[in-house]
Design a protein around this motif. Structure first.
Motif, PDB file in Angstrom:
ATOM      1  N   PRO A   1       0.825  -1.207   0.000  1.00 21.58           N
ATOM      2  CA  PRO A   1       0.000   0.000   0.000  1.00 21.58           C
ATOM      3  C   PRO A   1       0.859   1.256   0.000  1.00 21.58           C
ATOM      4  CG  PRO A   1      -0.108  -1.117   2.122  1.00 21.58           C
ATOM      5  CD  PRO A   1       0.726  -1.960   1.218  1.00 21.58           C
ATOM      6  N   ASN A   2       0.342   2.294  -0.610  1.00 20.95           N
ATOM      7  CA  ASN A   2       1.002   3.591  -0.624  1.00 20.95           C
ATOM      8  C   ASN A   2       0.360   4.413   0.494  1.00 20.95           C
ATOM      9  OD1 ASN A   2       2.437   5.848  -1.323  1.00 20.95           O
ATOM     10  ND2 ASN A   2       1.139   6.376  -3.046  1.00 20.95           N
ATOM     11  N   LEU A   3       1.068   4.564   1.598  1.00 18.70           N
ATOM     12  CA  LEU A   3       0.493   5.218   2.769  1.00 18.70           C
ATOM     13  C   LEU A   3       1.255   6.476   3.154  1.00 18.70           C
ATOM     14  CD1 LEU A   3      -0.097   2.112   5.063  1.00 18.70           C
ATOM     15  CD2 LEU A   3      -1.774   3.315   3.680  1.00 18.70           C
ATOM     16  N   GLU A   4       0.512   7.435   3.646  1.00 18.70           N
ATOM     17  CA  GLU A   4       1.060   8.662   4.204  1.00 18.70           C
ATOM     18  C   GLU A   4       0.957   8.558   5.726  1.00 18.70           C
ATOM     19  OE1 GLU A   4      -1.118  12.788   4.590  1.00 18.70           O
ATOM     20  OE2 GLU A   4      -0.309  12.534   2.571  1.00 18.70           O
TER      21      GLU A   4
ATOM     22  N   LEU B   1      -4.039   0.941   9.388  1.00 26.65           N
ATOM     23  CA  LEU B   1      -4.696   1.973   8.595  1.00 26.65           C
ATOM     24  C   LEU B   1      -5.413   2.941   9.525  1.00 26.65           C
ATOM     25  CD1 LEU B   1      -6.227  -0.146   5.712  1.00 26.65           C
ATOM     26  CD2 LEU B   1      -4.193   1.298   5.641  1.00 26.65           C
TER      27      LEU B   1
ATOM     28  N   VAL C   1       5.772   9.849   3.510  1.00 23.68           N
ATOM     29  CA  VAL C   1       5.435   8.535   2.972  1.00 23.68           C
ATOM     30  C   VAL C   1       5.990   7.461   3.910  1.00 23.68           C
ATOM     31  CG1 VAL C   1       5.808   6.935   1.056  1.00 23.68           C
ATOM     32  CG2 VAL C   1       5.390   9.352   0.601  1.00 23.68           C
TER      33      VAL C   1
ATOM     34  N   ASP D   1      -8.275   8.534   4.364  1.00 22.60           N
ATOM     35  CA  ASP D   1      -7.883   7.611   3.301  1.00 22.60           C
ATOM     36  C   ASP D   1      -6.365   7.592   3.117  1.00 22.60           C
ATOM     37  OD1 ASP D   1     -10.512   7.011   2.786  1.00 22.60           O
ATOM     38  OD2 ASP D   1     -10.693   8.467   1.159  1.00 22.60           O
ATOM     39  N   ASN D   2      -5.831   6.419   2.798  1.00 20.05           N
ATOM     40  CA  ASN D   2      -4.412   6.233   2.475  1.00 20.05           C
ATOM     41  C   ASN D   2      -3.481   6.759   3.547  1.00 20.05           C
ATOM     42  OD1 ASN D   2      -5.122   5.073  -0.006  1.00 20.05           O
ATOM     43  ND2 ASN D   2      -5.259   7.088  -0.946  1.00 20.05           N
ATOM     44  N   GLN D   3      -3.886   6.668   4.792  1.00 17.48           N
ATOM     45  CA  GLN D   3      -3.050   7.156   5.877  1.00 17.48           C
ATOM     46  C   GLN D   3      -2.790   6.013   6.855  1.00 17.48           C
ATOM     47  OE1 GLN D   3      -4.273  10.309   8.813  1.00 17.48           O
ATOM     48  NE2 GLN D   3      -3.154  11.566   7.344  1.00 17.48           N
ATOM     49  N   GLY D   4      -1.537   5.901   7.283  1.00 21.31           N
ATOM     50  CA  GLY D   4      -1.144   4.860   8.218  1.00 21.31           C
ATOM     51  C   GLY D   4      -0.691   5.456   9.535  1.00 21.31           C
TER      52      GLY D   4
END
Length: 91
Positions: free
Chosen positions: A7-10, A23, A62, A28-31
């Motif tokens: 996954p591409n996570l910020e 997650l 990232v 969205d898309n945040q770790g």
């Protein structure tokens, strides 16, 4: 050549090296660093931020997850062979 899907996570906050990542359910898309009993998506790499920081990532950076079947994790205690690993309150 095999492919690895990651996954591409910020980062949604401070992420220390070699920690379990979960997650963020609020973005969205945040770790985030995992807490005790969280469902994890991976383990972040051991690299640190470029500018004099001991952290792997800080808010907005990232997150680099480790690939492969064997990953390095910072452990807070002893590990019993064959026992499952999980995050604690310190990630």
């Amino acid at each position: 050549m095999s492919q690895s899907i990651q996954p591409n996570l910020e980062a949604g906050g401070t992420i220390r090296p070699h920690r379990f990542i979960k997650l963020n359910t609020a973005a969205d898309n945040q770790g985030l660093e995992a807490d005790a009993y969280d469902t994890i998506v991976g383990v972040c790499a051991g690299s640190t931020r470029q500018f004099d920081s001991a952290n792997h990532a800080e808010d907005g950076d990232v997150i680099s997850l480790q690939a492969g079947n064997i990953v390095m994790i910072e452990c807070g205690g002893s590990i019993t062979r064959g026992a499952p690993l999980e995050s604690n309150a310190d990630g």
